[in-house]
Design a protein around this motif. Structure first.
Motif: not given
Length: 842
Positions: A98, A145, A92, A143
């Motif tokens: 997020v 996104v 990211f 992560i």
């Protein structure tokens, strides 16, 4: 099939109070196997919100890359100030949206979030991945996104639909319709008595001459093929969160928008689809059988050599997909790629959508032939609704237009092989007679209509089966539908009244007696599969012309390494011995009783037996005559200690004599007299092998062998040293026996014991001498036992002395010394005549 309850509610207006457990019970009562209900989001508590990354500071003084981030979480933290969070992920950037979990929250698995100092900085929360939230595989391995349109501070629990219930349904082969939300929703609606919003009931344009050209040359393998085209698709368009989450809940991984849409529609309607990059297709799409030796690289990257029975999708260059199983790599949807020099994005912009119906048998055979099971093949094998193809194609086109900004071309291609609806004729009271319950015509008609059937007639019903139920082909199938919807639990429980049987036959009783006798002698039963590979005969050192090498080969073996039926029990038992010895059990005595199989001298074929009537006696006799010979054998294997050593004295290692004694145990249970002679055969040690004989119909017949295995066989099988074995033909032993073993009659008169020591040639077997003594002694002999063997210089070279204890007893009187002595002398005379025996010391 995993069915999220939130998705199911779109098609059925379930009461708001109904939980996944409630729906599970209803569906189980209706006949579906709902194995579990998964509680998604269990143990998850907020705050869990959308955050916008404001800045990233790279911390380089550590062994692994660490980032100190400032994240805007709106008013979720109560202050509106940026939240500082330490994170190690790299996928990211600044400005990305997020998912942030704040202090005080708890993630699935009992992971509590709190402020803490790490890597020299304060971390007030955590930036989350899909795995940490229990969302399943999202394909990023990093992560989450989010799309940029979501505001910072938005509740991520609701946004990501993290709380839900998922029904996990084991779909049996006859209920292929349940591999879709449409099919499960139909069952749910029927179970609750609620209306169904059928997702396949949408407006579909009719076929015209402007669609993408399709040529189906095998109408049996493909009776329906629909093609639609969408142009101007945005290659950078991403699947929305709701679409990705539904795929994840259903157990599928999001890949790209076009692929996600086809998977979504497949889960929704049960119709597998495929999307082609139109720019990569050369000419018309065709459907045909493959040419033997053609090659195709499938989407999994494997280059496959095709079989002439494979059904394939083709273009002008050749195969571009395995029909109903997996598409080809050459025409797959291309990912969006940004040119670093021009900044232009390239990728698939024009898509051809395929929705077809293929022959279930052809797809099943192709999938097994190539060991390639897919979501599409699972559905085609179990039966797909052929009338859903056009609706599935239209649904896919609508979603591509909505989510990818494409334009649907007006052309519609439909290649259809004409077919009439399937009908079944059934008496109205047939379900009553099957279930033993009076349902009545109205109930039968109503339940069949709920399934989707059209029903006409009064006493005799003409039932038109719905296209999505290929399993309804006979009156009994329709009766089963009525019974399951009315509730199996409402069927009366009536115990059958079996007729009095005749008990076990002689063969079965002998089998059980032998099993008990061997178990009582310290053996453990070890049944094995009756399959072998022919290479095992080389390991057993069997001669090239040995009858045991002639095997019955299976047309469809479970394993290519064991394609034949066994002709001996030893391979399975020796394998069991090796496994147990390898696991630390070194003192072993195993046995097995079972069938072996020998091909008939003149193999013959027989016609398949009819299923609409009882076969005639002649037909059954012909079937029996075509079967291979199946004698029943018994076998034992021994290794290690037969008797353990201890304070009571020395132990006794298993040897050839124990194997022979096991054979005697078997013969005693059959009431047969067993003769033992030295021999040499196959896997046994040439100096420690005994051949076993019985007299069958007046003829001395070999029934097996016993003794110590050859060291070469022991080595090749990986067995313990000095392993012993015995195998005997039970059927021949039973024929030699005297029927049921009667209990011995105990005489109340005293026994007279006479000992004799006979000198014979060293090569004369002790068993031969014993047999001669028994024959000469006559009816007064109760038992005979060899208790001493002696060799020495005083006997002369090549001689040995055998000492036997003879026990004489009469059932009606006390024997005199003269009678016992006369019987002994007669026994010695017989041994002298037969074996050349001489009394020692004479």
């Amino acid at each position: 099939m995993r069915a999220p309850l939130s998705w199911l509610r779109e098609y059925v207006d379930l009461p708001a109070t109904e939980t996944g457990r409630d729906v599970q019970q209803k569906l189980i009562a209706a006949g579906l196997e709902v194995e579990s209900v998964e509680q998604l989001g269990a143990g998850l508590t907020g705050p869990l919100v959308v955050g916008r990354v404001l800045s990233i500071e790279e911390l380089t003084e550590f062994k692994k890359p660490i980032r100190h981030c400032m994240v805007d979480v709106g008013q979720a933290n109560g202050t509106g100030e940026p939240q500082e969070i330490v994170c190690g992920a790299r996928n990211f950037a600044v400005g990305d949206k997020v998912v942030v979990v704040l202090p005080g929250a708890e993630l699935p698995g009992g992971f509590k979030i709190a402020e803490r100092k790490t890597y020299g900085r304060m971390s007030r929360g955590m930036i989350c991945s899909a795995a940490e939230l229990g969302m399943g595989d999202d394909g990023t391995d990093g992560i989450i996104v989010l799309p940029p349109e979501h505001e910072a501070g938005t509740d991520a629990i609701a946004l990501l639909e993290l709380r839900d219930e998922v029904l996990d349904i084991a779909v049996t082969p006859d209920r292929g319709y349940a591999l879709s939300l449409r099919g499960i929703a139909r069952e749910t609606a029927t179970a609750y008595g609620l209306p169904l919003r059928d997702p396949a009931l949408i407006d579909v344009p009719g076929p015209n001459a402007h669609g993408y050209p399709v040529q189906v040359t095998d109408p049996v393998g493909c009776d329906r093929f629909t093609a639609r085209t969408v142009t101007g698709v945005d290659p950078e368009a991403r699947s929305p969160i709701w679409l990705r989450r539904r795929l994840q809940k259903a157990g599928m991984r999001p890949i790209s928008l076009a692929v996600d849409i086809t998977n979504y529609v497949m889960l929704e309607l049960g119709q597998p689809l495929h999307a082609y990059d139109r720019s990569r297709i050369d000419g018309p799409i065709g459907v045909r059988r493959a040419e033997a030796g053609e090659k195709l690289t499938t989407l999994d990257g494997t280059r496959r050599v095709l079989d002439a029975e494979d059904l394939v999708i083709t273009d002008g260059r050749g195969p571009i997909g395995l029909a109903g199983v997996m598409g080809g790599a050459h025409t797959e949807i291309a990912d969006a790629v940004v040119d670093p020099e021009t900044g232009q994005t390239t990728g698939t912009t024009d898509i051809v959508v395929e929705a077809a119906h293929f022959d279930p048998v052809a797809i099943a055979r192709t999938a097994r032939r190539h060991k390639l099971s897919s979501e599409a093949s699972r559905r085609f094998e179990r039966g797909v609704d052929p009338l859903a193809a056009a609706a599935a194609a239209q649904r896919t086109v609508d979603l591509l237009v909505l989510l990818a900004g494409g334009t649907a071309e007006p052309g519609v291609t439909e290649a259809i092989s004409p077919s009439a609806p399937r009908t079944v004729t059934m008496r109205a009271d047939h379900p009553d007679r099957v279930a033993g319950v009076v349902y009545g015509r109205e109930t039968v008609v109503r339940r069949l209509q709920e399934v989707g059937c059209d029903v006409y007639g009064q006493d005799e019903l003409i039932v038109t089966v719905p296209s999505w139920r290929p399993d309804l082909a006979a009156p009994n199938d329709l009766a089963e539908e009525v019974m399951r919807l009315e509730g199996y639990e409402n069927l009366p429980a009536t115990l059958p009244r079996p007729s009095s049987g005749r008990g076990l036959n002689d063969r079965q009783r002998l089998h059980r007696r032998i099993g008990r006798a061997l178990a009582g002698a310290g053996y453990t039963e070890a049944p094995n599969y009756p399959f072998i590979g022919t290479q095992v005969f080389d390991k057993l050192d069997l001669a090239a012309d040995d009858p045991a090498r002639r095997v019955v080969t299976l047309a469809n073996p479970l394993s290519d390494e064991e394609p034949a039926l066994r002709t001996t029990l030893l391979p399975g038992l020796l394998g069991a011995l090796r496994r147990n010895d390898g696991r630390g059990s070194h003192d072993l005595a195993l046995f097995e009783t079972g069938l072996v199989f020998h091909p008939s001298a003149a193999p013959r074929r027989t016609d398949a037996l009819p299923v609409d009537r009882r076969p005639t006696d002649a037909e059954l006799a012909g079937l029996d005559a075509a079967l291979p010979e199946q004698p029943r054998h018994a076998a034992v294997v021994l290794a290690g200690a037969r008797e353990q050593a201890g304070w009571w004295g020395k132990g006794h290692p298993a040897d050839w004599a124990d194997a022979v004694e096991a054979a005697r145990t078997v013969a005693r249970e059959a009431g047969a007299e067993l003769a033992v002679e030295q021999a040499q055969y196959g896997p046994w040690h040439p100096g420690r092998c005994a051949e076993l004989f019985v007299v069958v119909d007046g003829v001395k017949t070999s029934v097996g062998h016993a003794g110590e295995l050859h060291p070469r066989v022991v080595k090749v099988f990986g067995l313990p040293a000095r392993t012993c074995a015995m195998e005997i033909d039970l059927d021949l032993v039973q024929r030699a026996g005297e029927g049921a073993v009667t209990a011995p009659r105990i005489s109340s008169f005293p026994v007279a014991t006479q000992d004799v020591a006979l000198v014979v040639d060293a090569d004369v077997p002790a068993a031969f001498v014993e047999h001669a003594l028994a024959v000469g002694a006559g009816e007064l002999l109760e038992s005979i036992r060899l208790f001493d063997v002696f060799t020495g210089e005083q006997l002369g070279e090549g001689k040995k002395s055998l000492a036997y204890a003879l026990r004489f007893r009469a059932p009606d009187r006390t024997l005199t010394v003269e009678e016992a002595t006369a019987a002994r002398d007669a026994a010695v005379a017989a041994a002298a005549e037969s074996a050349g025996a001489v009394l020692r010391g004479v």
